[in-house]
Design a protein around this motif. Structure first.
Motif, short mmCIF file in Angstrom:
data_model
loop_
_atom_site.label_atom_id
_atom_site.label_comp_id
_atom_site.label_asym_id
_atom_site.label_seq_id
_atom_site.Cartn_x
_atom_site.Cartn_y
_atom_site.Cartn_z
N ASN A 58 -17.35 -3.16 6.31
CA ASN A 58 -17.80 -3.22 7.46
C ASN A 58 -18.90 -2.59 7.59
OD1 ASN A 58 -17.88 -3.54 10.27
ND2 ASN A 58 -16.26 -2.03 10.68
N GLU B 138 -12.11 -15.36 6.49
CA GLU B 138 -12.12 -14.18 7.88
C GLU B 138 -13.38 -13.36 7.57
OE1 GLU B 138 -9.23 -10.02 8.18
OE2 GLU B 138 -8.96 -11.26 6.59
N ARG C 125 -15.62 -15.24 10.04
CA ARG C 125 -15.31 -14.94 11.64
C ARG C 125 -15.73 -13.60 12.01
NH1 ARG C 125 -9.34 -17.78 10.40
NH2 ARG C 125 -10.16 -20.05 10.48
N PHE C 126 -15.51 -12.71 11.23
CA PHE C 126 -15.86 -11.34 11.16
C PHE C 126 -17.13 -11.23 11.45
CE2 PHE C 126 -17.06 -7.03 9.76
CZ PHE C 126 -16.51 -6.10 10.57
N ARG D 122 -19.40 -13.36 12.54
CA ARG D 122 -19.96 -14.14 13.62
C ARG D 122 -19.51 -13.49 14.99
NH1 ARG D 122 -18.91 -20.69 14.38
NH2 ARG D 122 -20.17 -20.86 16.58
N SER D 123 -18.36 -12.63 14.64
CA SER D 123 -17.85 -11.69 15.92
C SER D 123 -18.92 -10.87 16.16
CB SER D 123 -16.70 -11.14 15.70
OG SER D 123 -16.53 -10.26 14.87
N LYS D 124 -19.86 -10.50 15.09
CA LYS D 124 -20.56 -9.23 15.15
C LYS D 124 -22.09 -9.98 15.49
CE LYS D 124 -18.48 -5.71 13.51
NZ LYS D 124 -18.36 -4.21 13.93
N GLY D 125 -22.21 -11.10 15.85
CA GLY D 125 -23.42 -11.60 16.17
C GLY D 125 -24.42 -11.98 15.26
N THR E 102 -24.50 -16.90 10.85
CA THR E 102 -23.49 -17.37 9.66
C THR E 102 -23.72 -18.64 9.06
OG1 THR E 102 -21.91 -18.29 11.31
CG2 THR E 102 -21.48 -15.89 10.55
N GLU F 222 -21.74 -20.92 12.15
CA GLU F 222 -22.50 -21.78 12.87
C GLU F 222 -23.37 -22.89 12.13
OE1 GLU F 222 -24.85 -18.66 15.59
OE2 GLU F 222 -24.03 -17.95 13.70
#
Length: 329
Positions: free
Chosen positions: A68, A92, A95-96, A98-101, A104, A120
């Protein structure tokens, strides 16, 4: 999604445009598993060698999630790869990220796969491991990496890399033809070997690592390890003996002195060394500034022909598995 022919060129252009449009981009995370992870190592090497404002980090997808990274965020690009697009850890990780901005980008051979849908900017590649083309995975990765350095920093090497990649297919075909007898001899000599080590440095270490874990261990059930030529003298050289087989990759780049030191020792004490030399393969005609960033692709393609012949001699097809895809793990 789309049927073949893949829209690879347009996808690369879209990914590079997105990288250029970022307000800030300070690091690239190269994230994958197995052979796809090995694909990432030469690109971290390229960023280390040439980027002025961007850091590169190649990480196993599970490790990326566990680690992380504190810096992961809108100023990050995360480039992922999974041939099938279904590797759970890599999906996974996408997705992680991308969730952090993070921006991708994913390489895959399967349009519509979970990885394709998780990022993306998917980029599709074709797969024919005993040949080479500009839309193969290693070439696409190099084009993305040097392209990002170009659009973000004005690095001029992208065009030189493209020219070198365009020249590679003919050079590789010639090398494979020239190695026909050596390939047959290797296969017969190694067909009963319980262990084969691989060794390289710089970007070529990625090929040594990939063939150790994916071809010899996974596909042939031969004990192996990818040894970095610089690390060889810090433990691994103790297993060298007259009858211990090695495959050594000798490049033309900044790490050639490291290759040569390892090669001098291993050939002195082992009579079972197979050496692949970039200069002997004719790669010396490529631009000296970028040859070290493409020669691993030539080594990888040629080695696949070696290993296909080895599989034939062993009567053990490369498709046979004990555990992979056969059970939960």
């Amino acid at each position: 999604m789309t049927d073949k022919p893949f829209p690879t060129e347009a996808q690369i252009a879209a990914a590079l445009a997105a990288a250029k449009a970022r307000p800030e981009l300070t690091e690239i995370y190269f994230v994958a598993c197995g052979g796809s992870y090995a694909l990432m190592l030469p690109n971290q090497y390229a960023v280390d060698r040439h980027a002025k404002t961007i850091a590169g980090h190649a990480l196993n997808a599970a490790e990326f999630l566990a680690r992380n990274p504190a810096r992961l965020g809108p100023s990050s690009a995360v480039i992922l790869c999974s041939h099938s697009g279904t590797t759970p850890e890599t999906v996974e990780a996408a997705r992680f990220a991308r969730s952090k901005g993070a921006l991708t980008i994913a390489l895959t051979n399967l349009p519509g796969s979970p990885l394709d849908q998780a990022v993306e900017f998917p980029v599709y590649y074709t797969h024919a491991p005993k040949t080479f083309a500009l839309d193969h995975s290693a070439a696409v990765m190099a084009r993305l990496t040097f392209g990002i350095m170009g659009v973000r920093e004005g690095n001029p090497l992208a065009q030189k890399v493209e020219k070198a990649l365009t020249a590679l297919p003919a050079l590789i075909d010639t090398a494979i033809a020239a190695h026909t007898d050596r390939i047959a001899t290797f296969a017969e000599a190694m067909k009963r070997e319980p262990v084969i080590y691989t060794m390289g440095a710089g970007a070529n270490y990625a090929t040594a690592y990939s063939y150790a874990i994916c071809i010899f261990q996974e596909m042939q059930w031969i004990h192996s390890a990818g040894i970095h030529a610089g690390e060889y003298f810090h433990g691994p050289f103790e297993i060298t003996d007259f009858d211990v087989p090695f495959i050594v990759l000798r490049g033309l780049g900044a790490s050639r002195k490291i290759d040569d030191r390892g090669l001098a020792f291993v050939t002195k004490y082992s009579q079972r060394v197979t050496t692949l030399c970039a200069e002997e393969l004719g790669l010396g005609v490529l631009d000296a500034e970028v040859v070290e960033h493409v020669e691993h692709m030539a080594f990888g393609t040629l080695l696949r022909v070696y290993c296909d012949k080895l599989a034939d001699s062993r009567g053990h097809p490369l498709t046979v598995r004990r555990y992979m895809w056969k059970m939960e793990y």
